[in-house]
Design an enzyme around this catalytic site. Structure first.
Site, PDB file in Angstrom:
ATOM      1  N   ASP A 234       0.778  -1.294   0.086  1.00 48.28           N
ATOM      2  CA  ASP A 234       0.050  -0.038  -0.113  1.00 48.28           C
ATOM      3  C   ASP A 234       0.841   1.195  -0.087  1.00 48.28           C
ATOM      4  O   ASP A 234       2.048   1.358  -0.298  1.00 48.28           O
ATOM      5  CB  ASP A 234      -0.863   0.227   1.019  1.00 48.28           C
ATOM      6  CG  ASP A 234      -2.345   0.644   0.894  1.00 48.28           C
ATOM      7  OD1 ASP A 234      -2.350   1.772   0.831  1.00 48.28           O
ATOM      8  OD2 ASP A 234      -3.291   0.176   0.514  1.00 48.28           O
TER       9      ASP A 234
ATOM     10  N   ARG B  34      -6.783  16.527   2.789  1.00 47.61           N
ATOM     11  CA  ARG B  34      -5.942  15.563   2.982  1.00 47.61           C
ATOM     12  C   ARG B  34      -4.301  15.832   2.551  1.00 47.61           C
ATOM     13  O   ARG B  34      -3.572  14.833   1.930  1.00 47.61           O
ATOM     14  CB  ARG B  34      -6.262  14.042   2.389  1.00 47.61           C
ATOM     15  CG  ARG B  34      -5.889  12.587   3.179  1.00 47.61           C
ATOM     16  CD  ARG B  34      -6.453  11.578   2.594  1.00 47.61           C
ATOM     17  NE  ARG B  34      -6.053  10.326   3.279  1.00 47.61           N
ATOM     18  CZ  ARG B  34      -4.877   9.620   2.837  1.00 47.61           C
ATOM     19  NH1 ARG B  34      -4.384  10.073   1.576  1.00 47.61           N
ATOM     20  NH2 ARG B  34      -4.509   8.302   3.352  1.00 47.61           N
TER      21      ARG B  34
ATOM     22  N   ASP C 279      -6.494   4.196  -6.158  1.00 47.58           N
ATOM     23  CA  ASP C 279      -7.249   5.238  -5.062  1.00 47.58           C
ATOM     24  C   ASP C 279      -7.610   6.407  -5.741  1.00 47.58           C
ATOM     25  O   ASP C 279      -6.949   6.688  -6.478  1.00 47.58           O
ATOM     26  CB  ASP C 279      -6.504   5.064  -3.708  1.00 47.58           C
ATOM     27  CG  ASP C 279      -7.135   5.304  -2.545  1.00 47.58           C
ATOM     28  OD1 ASP C 279      -8.408   5.481  -2.634  1.00 47.58           O
ATOM     29  OD2 ASP C 279      -6.627   5.001  -1.504  1.00 47.58           O
TER      30      ASP C 279
ATOM     31  N   ASP D  37     -13.236   2.227   3.887  1.00 43.16           N
ATOM     32  CA  ASP D  37     -12.239   2.320   4.700  1.00 43.16           C
ATOM     33  C   ASP D  37     -12.563   1.659   6.346  1.00 43.16           C
ATOM     34  O   ASP D  37     -11.564   1.614   6.910  1.00 43.16           O
ATOM     35  CB  ASP D  37     -11.534   3.592   4.963  1.00 43.16           C
ATOM     36  CG  ASP D  37     -10.853   3.856   3.589  1.00 43.16           C
ATOM     37  OD1 ASP D  37     -10.440   3.148   2.621  1.00 43.16           O
ATOM     38  OD2 ASP D  37     -10.525   5.040   3.533  1.00 43.16           O
TER      39      ASP D  37
END
Length: 710
Positions: free
Chosen positions: A345, A422, A457, A526
């Site tokens: 990831d 973010r 993503d 998530d």
């Protein structure tokens, strides 16, 4: 009866699916009008419906607000328009002039009807497309609009289709709401008069709603009653409007975009809307869901017939602390318990040590992977697993080499702040140079490092959605962004046929048939808490099959909720979809690793039922009793039953669970105990669940049909 039939006497078009019919015709004004959508009709029966459709408009009301195949803005129409146009001279409206039709039967098992029109005054052509197949009751509809003039015009609203329901005393609307980490919360509520709008203004499908609706008369159950449903295959901003009118009708119109945006159409330019598919079912919500599941597996997903592998993902184990040695150690443990795909990831590239830097610089970090990702990929392959990697191609951190070189590549409005969410900004994929850049590094990543799987993503919604320097850019980007993302995915898949892709957007922020046509599975949320996932997965399953539903087993206490539930319960919840592992395996005890390996092996024995079988939601996850799910093989030769019980309240009846659709007289053997069950008892009288005592109990029952006696 052919899939598409036209009556020479009445002009009625009859579209036929295995169990349903759809009828329409062009009225005397030239407008395409709806006649029927529901149970099967003969051509003669459909013809009789044309008589009632000739009623003239009311002097006070104008044309009925529901009932046209694509309601337009113009004349005495006052309902929700599916098509709104601003012509070069500033005027608006559309007036139907039929030009003809085409029927395509080139593809075996399917047929496509195209009805062609133009505006009576302006050079705008409209083609209504209908596709039906002989193996599904889902009808696909879309619209193609072409500016055949020399001047630019604006499509203020360009929906894919409008669907009309029959008059009913009342209607109930089913849909999902949510937010990040709490997606797919199912709602069923009385449909009020007027317009109910479901939408995303975020540039993505969104966590907050999903572009589908189901409608019934208020009395449908999981197993009984007529249900009408529509699903939009679009991964950007979208809008569905459900309209209930005083004359007892209800209709749904939907398509791309949201209020305040439009689609520019220059001279000679064409706009093809995404598919807005529809389905009628008379078997309740469960039958509707199973029909959508089969349609998505058969006609949407690129490789649905493949068994999806058990994957391991490093995120919850390592966060951003990713290096070659640590990943190899995790990979060895993942292989030991039976994982078949290992996914690295976030944190493997550039200056990525947290979420504040590095996005956009897609080269392996030299201090963490001195020789690139190839040594790790080879190690993973040597362990018998496929190799996957996390990417977020549409995003950039301001603290990155890419942004310093190309600050103009992000969505922005000159003179306004560039709002970070973010700590990142959105790259403008509507630009061809941005899309080409993304394709170039992605195809090199896959080829150079032996990548088998991408977790794609997209962790934030649009902001300051502008495209300076491009005429009409502020409006054009909303659709071109999505089609360019689709284009990059399509190119990657064509160049790397072995590559499999997971769609992710901060969890379930981008799940719809449009993105699923280019990916293989979806990260649903998530939130990996098994307790919360029961509800999330219930809502997700209303439209989407278990074959696309990624679900992980992670550590406790859960990182998000703090809940602690047994490992077996976590596994059984995740086994209801595509099983994945996401815990820090270096901290699992030998007992936990052994139990996990056994449960992974159990899943592999039954995953064909989960991924390809028919799903039945036997109970609601919000009920006080046990939650139960059934997966039945297409030939009914075997089935799988999952059961979950939270904290039982003393005195709550433990009722038997009635299974569904088992052949009368058949017998089934429990693969674990050898006990033989009779189908009639299981379906009519039910099965008492063999759940352990205490909190968070679960079980998985695998039954195989016993050959008939005699």
């Amino acid at each position: 009866m052919p899939l598409i039939h036209r009556s020479p006497d009445t002009g009625v078009w009859l579209l036929t699916t295995p169990h349903t019919s759809y009828a329409l015709r062009i009225d005397d004004s030239g407008a395409p009008c709806h006649l029927a959508w529901g149970p099967r009709l003969t051509a003669a029966e459909a013809d009789t419906l044309a008589v009632a459709a000739d009623d003239p408009p009311s002097s006070f009301e104008g044309r009925p607000p529901v009932g046209e195949e694509l309601p337009v803005d113009g004349g005495t129409r006052y309902g929700t328009p599916s098509l709104q146009v601003r012509h070069p001279d500033g005027s608006r409206g559309f007036e139907w002039q039929p030009l003809g039709h085409r029927v395509h039967t080139d593809t075996p098992g399917s047929a496509e009807l195209v009805l062609e029109f133009r505006d009576r005054l302006y050079p705008l052509h409209v083609a209504l497309h209908y596709r039906v197949r002989d193996d599904t009751d889902v009808i696909e509809r879309w619209t193609v609009l072409r500016n055949s003039g020399r001047a630019r015009l604006e499509l203020l609203r360009a929906d894919s289709a409008a669907w009309t329901l029959p008059p009913l005393p009342g209607y109930r609307l089913s849909h999902v709401t949510g937010q990040w980490s709490a997606e797919s919360q199912l709602r069923r509520e009385h449909l009020p008069f007027g317009e109910t709008v479901l939408t995303s203004r975020r540039g993505i499908t969104s966590h907050h709603a999903n572009p589908w609706v189901m409608l019934d008369d208020g009395a449908a159950t999981e197993d009984h009653g007529p249900v009408w449903s529509t699903v939009l295959a679009w991964s950007g901003s979208w809008r569905l409007t459900v309209q209930r009118t005083p004359d007892g009708r209800t209709g749904v119109t939907g398509g791309v975009g949201h209020d305040g945006t439009y689609v520019p159409l220059t001279a000679g330019e064409e706009f093809t809307s995404p598919v807005l598919a529809g389905l009628y079912s008379d078997g309740g919500f469960g039958a509707a869901s199973r029909a959508w599941h089969a349609y998505i597996r058969t006609h949407v997903l690129p490789h649905a017939d493949e068994p999806a592998p058990v994957l391991y993902n490093s995120w919850e184990a390592t966060g951003f602390d990713v290096d070659e040695a640590g990943q190899k150690a995790l990979a060895e443990r993942a292989a030991r318990i039976g994982a078949e795909l290992y996914v690295v990831d976030d944190g493997w590239f550039g200056a990525r040590r947290n979420d504040r830097a590095g996005l956009g610089d897609w080269s392996p970090a030299p201090d963490r992977f001195p020789a690139g990702l190839r040594p790790l990929s080879q190690a993973v392959h040597g362990l018998g697993m496929r190799f996957g990697i996390w990417v977020e191609p549409e995003m950039v951190n301001p603290d990155s080499d890419l942004y310093r070189a190309h600050p103009d590549w992000v969505l922005h409005v000159p003179g306004r702040d560039r709002t970070e969410l973010r700590n990142q900004l959105v790259l403008n994929f509507a630009r061809e140079d941005v899309a080409d850049w993304a394709h170039d590094w992605l195809t090199r990543l896959v080829a150079d490092h032996g990548v088998d799987f991408l977790k794609w993503d997209m962790n934030r919604a649009f902001g300051e959605a502008g495209w300076p320097g491009q005429h009409d850019g502020h409006d054009r980007l909303w659709t071109r962004y999505v089609t360019n993302v689709y284009g990059v995915l399509d190119r990657l898949r064509a160049e790397h046929p072995h590559l499999r892709i997971e769609t992710c957007s901060g969890g379930g922020g981008r799940v719809d048939p449009g993105i699923l046509a280019r990916t293989d599975q979806a990260w649903v949320s998530d939130n990996t808490d098994a307790v919360d996932r029961l509800v999330i997965q219930h809502g997700f399953s209303q439209i989407y099959p278990a074959r696309v539903m990624s679900a992980w087993v992670t550590d406790v206490p859960n990182q998000l909720t703090g809940h602690s539930v047994p490992l077996r319960f976590r596994f059984h919840v995740a086994m209801a979809g595509l099983l994945g592992l996401g815990g820090d395996l270096t901290r699992w005890t030998e007992e936990e690793l052994t139990e996990a390996a056994e449960l992974v092996a159990d899943y592999k024995r039954v995953r064909h039922l989960v991924q390809q079988g028919r799903q039945y939601r036997l109970t609601d996850p919000l009920d006080e009793g046990a939650t139960a799910l059934q997966y039945l093989a297409e030939d009914a030769g075997e089935l799988l039953l999952f059961a979950y019980r939270r904290s039982p309240r003393h005195g709550t009846p433990q009722l038997p669970v009635r299974l569904r659709d088992l052949p009368k007289g058949a017998r089934y053997r429990d693969e674990r105990t050898g006990t033989v069950h009779h189908a009639t008892v299981l379906t009519r009288y039910g099965l008492r669940l063999d759940l352990p005592s205490g909190d968070w109990a679960s079980s998985a029952l695998h039954l195989v049909r016993v050959p008939d006696e005699g």
